[in-house]
Scaffold this motif. Structure first.
Motif, PDB file in Angstrom:
ATOM      1  N   ILE A  91      -8.109   9.080   0.966  1.00 50.17           N
ATOM      2  CA  ILE A  91      -8.957   7.885   1.010  1.00 50.17           C
ATOM      3  C   ILE A  91      -8.154   6.684   1.516  1.00 50.17           C
ATOM      4  CG2 ILE A  91     -10.247   6.254  -0.429  1.00 50.17           C
ATOM      5  CD1 ILE A  91     -10.988   8.664  -2.211  1.00 50.17           C
ATOM      6  N   SER A  92      -6.924   6.572   1.020  1.00 54.37           N
ATOM      7  CA  SER A  92      -6.065   5.475   1.469  1.00 54.37           C
ATOM      8  C   SER A  92      -5.827   5.540   2.966  1.00 54.37           C
ATOM      9  CB  SER A  92      -4.734   5.522   0.718  1.00 54.37           C
ATOM     10  OG  SER A  92      -3.807   4.604   1.247  1.00 54.37           O
ATOM     11  N   GLN A  93      -5.568   6.737   3.487  1.00 56.81           N
ATOM     12  CA  GLN A  93      -5.295   6.871   4.915  1.00 56.81           C
ATOM     13  C   GLN A  93      -6.551   6.621   5.756  1.00 56.81           C
ATOM     14  OE1 GLN A  93      -2.348   7.203   6.488  1.00 56.81           O
ATOM     15  NE2 GLN A  93      -1.520   6.880   4.431  1.00 56.81           N
ATOM     16  N   LEU A  94      -7.699   7.000   5.260  1.00 55.34           N
ATOM     17  CA  LEU A  94      -8.939   6.725   5.999  1.00 55.34           C
ATOM     18  C   LEU A  94      -9.190   5.221   6.102  1.00 55.34           C
ATOM     19  CD1 LEU A  94     -11.307   9.520   4.623  1.00 55.34           C
ATOM     20  CD2 LEU A  94     -10.370   9.328   6.934  1.00 55.34           C
ATOM     21  N   ILE A  95      -8.864   4.514   5.030  1.00 53.26           N
ATOM     22  CA  ILE A  95      -9.008   3.053   5.078  1.00 53.26           C
ATOM     23  C   ILE A  95      -8.036   2.463   6.092  1.00 53.26           C
ATOM     24  CG2 ILE A  95      -8.714   0.930   3.742  1.00 53.26           C
ATOM     25  CD1 ILE A  95      -9.660   2.503   1.284  1.00 53.26           C
ATOM     26  N   VAL A  96      -6.794   2.970   6.093  1.00 46.24           N
ATOM     27  CA  VAL A  96      -5.799   2.485   7.053  1.00 46.24           C
ATOM     28  C   VAL A  96      -6.252   2.767   8.480  1.00 46.24           C
ATOM     29  CG1 VAL A  96      -3.445   2.831   7.900  1.00 46.24           C
ATOM     30  CG2 VAL A  96      -3.868   2.650   5.447  1.00 46.24           C
ATOM     31  N   ARG A 146      -9.278   3.158   9.563  1.00 49.05           N
ATOM     32  CA  ARG A 146     -10.378   2.243   9.905  1.00 49.05           C
ATOM     33  C   ARG A 146      -9.869   0.854  10.282  1.00 49.05           C
ATOM     34  NH1 ARG A 146     -13.739   0.056   5.061  1.00 49.05           N
ATOM     35  NH2 ARG A 146     -11.785  -1.154   5.004  1.00 49.05           N
ATOM     36  N   ASP A 147      -8.924   0.349   9.488  1.00 46.44           N
ATOM     37  CA  ASP A 147      -8.401  -0.991   9.756  1.00 46.44           C
ATOM     38  C   ASP A 147      -7.582  -1.053  11.051  1.00 46.44           C
ATOM     39  OD1 ASP A 147      -9.593  -1.819   7.443  1.00 46.44           O
ATOM     40  OD2 ASP A 147      -7.772  -1.748   6.213  1.00 46.44           O
ATOM     41  N   ARG A 150       0.833  -1.208   0.000  1.00 44.22           N
ATOM     42  CA  ARG A 150       0.000   0.000   0.000  1.00 44.22           C
ATOM     43  C   ARG A 150       0.861   1.249   0.000  1.00 44.22           C
ATOM     44  NH1 ARG A 150      -0.691   3.689   3.327  1.00 44.22           N
ATOM     45  NH2 ARG A 150       0.503   2.542   4.896  1.00 44.22           N
ATOM     46  N   SER A 168       0.834   4.188  -2.751  1.00 42.58           N
ATOM     47  CA  SER A 168       0.548   5.564  -2.350  1.00 42.58           C
ATOM     48  C   SER A 168       1.671   6.507  -2.778  1.00 42.58           C
ATOM     49  CB  SER A 168       0.365   5.642  -0.831  1.00 42.58           C
ATOM     50  OG  SER A 168      -0.743   4.877  -0.408  1.00 42.58           O
TER      51      SER A 168
END
Length: 379
Positions: A267-272, A274-275, A18, A22
């Motif tokens: 968006i990538s960081q928001l997914i990270v 969340r996880d 990822r 990024s």
């Protein structure tokens, strides 16, 4: 603090696929931003120079006088500079014109009589006009029996003639003493003033009246009578507006691409986030402060942006020859992608991406109640 940063780096390495994607996303956005803004800058500069050459420098004026008010040239030039230097943004060159002159050797005597002009810098040194350009090498003009070679003759374009005045000939200042022998008419003076404003006519006239009014009265005249005109030299307002529109479009494209890159990273960081919310909640439950959680998120974003900028710089170095070729064929100049101005824009763009991509993920990660993570509410 150091241990938190180390943990953040370990988490980044664990998600290296990822991270690499990024970084590529940021590098692409940064590279396009760098290329578009730099080509926009040199394109706009070239366009502005072309407009200035054809339409005159913005906010420039010509002040032409038919008399020196009884002053010698040095006194008149000093007086005009004293009056107009405060309103001019650039040094004021001037033109000395000798009317009613007819060149003596054929075929130039067929031109009839007219004004012969000589152009000087504000300090009285010869102005660097392109003498000899577009003039056949065997051209020769005779003034008072002295031959002036082609290298001493300047043939102006329409825009240059508008700036320096209509004239039968423009001759190098080294030959002015010869022209002075060929006429008994009063010498004309023309001063080119650049204020950068489009409403300076009255300001220029008022400054001349204040400085030369008493001198003109003693001479039996007035400043207004001796000043042929205070005329605008610049034009092409519609073309200038179109040029500004082009610069705006390039800016929107560059910042738009950068914004898309920032949005993708966000968006990538928001997914990270969340996880990893369970990790943040667990750490908070065990005594970690919100600052530690913020560092875990921010370090990941900073690492991505720094590596993306480094990759963009590397791509710019590798693409420099191709970009130079495109810029030379299109704009007639090199595109120095890594000049100080371009680097400043790159740093500014990186800061913007960093703020956009980190602010909301950090706020979301630090605002989560650890109990909501460790013991999710059952509806």
């Amino acid at each position: 603090m150091a241990s938190t940063v180390a943990l953040a780096l370990k988490l980044a390495w664990a998600g290296r696929v990822r991270l690499v994607l990024s970084v590529v996303l940021v590098a692409l956005a940064m590279t396009v931003f760098l290329v578009v803004t730099q080509l926009s800058a040199i394109g706009a500069q070239g366009l502005d120079e072309a407009i200035d050459a054809e339409s005159g420098v913005p906010g420039s004026y010509a002040v032409e006088m038919q008399t020196s008010f009884g002053l010698d040239r040095g006194q008149l030039v000093d007086a005009v500079h004293d009056a107009l230097d405060p309103v001019s943004s650039e040094p004021i060159p001037y033109v000395v014109g000798y009317p009613d002159i007819q060149p003596e050797c054929p075929p130039y005597d067929t031109l009839g009589r007219g004004m012969v002009r000589f152009v000087y810098n504000a300090d009285g040194t010869p102005y660097a006009l392109p003498y000899g350009a577009d003039v056949p090498s065997d051209t020769e003009v005779c003034l008072a029996g002295q031959a002036v070679p082609a290298t001493g003759i300047f043939v102006p374009s329409a825009a240059q003639e508008s700036r320096w005045g209509l004239s039968l000939l423009f001759v190098a200042p080294a030959y002015e003493h010869v022209a002075a022998l060929m006429t008994a008419e009063p010498v004309a003076y023309r001063f080119v003033v650049t204020t950068g404003r489009d409403d300076s006519e009255q300001t220029i006239r008022a400054a001349l009246r204040q400085r030369l009014g008493d001198t003109a009265l003693r001479f039996g005249s007035s400043v207004d009578e001796a000043t042929v005109d205070v005329a605008r030299l610049d034009g092409g307002q519609q073309v200038r507006a179109a040029s500004q529109g082009i610069k705006t479009i390039f800016g929107v494209i560059g910042w738009g691409v950068l914004g898309l890159g920032a949005l993708g990273l966000l968006i990538s960081q928001l997914i990270v986030v969340r996880d990893r919310m369970w990790l943040f909640g667990l750490g908070t439950a065990l005594g970690a402060r919100r600052l530690h959680v913020a560092i875990l998120v921010a370090v990941d974003v900073v690492l991505t942006v720094v590596l993306g900028v480094a990759a963009a710089v590397l791509v710019a170095v590798l693409a420099q020859p191709v970009t130079d070729q495109v810029a030379r064929s299109t704009f007639g100049t090199d595109a120095d992608l890594l000049n100080p101005g371009a680097l400043a824009r790159l740093v500014l763009g990186a800061a913007a991406v960093l703020v956009v991509a980190s602010t909301w993920p950090v706020l979301r990660a630090t605002s989560q109640d650890p109990l909501d993570v460790l013991e999710p509410k059952v509806s």
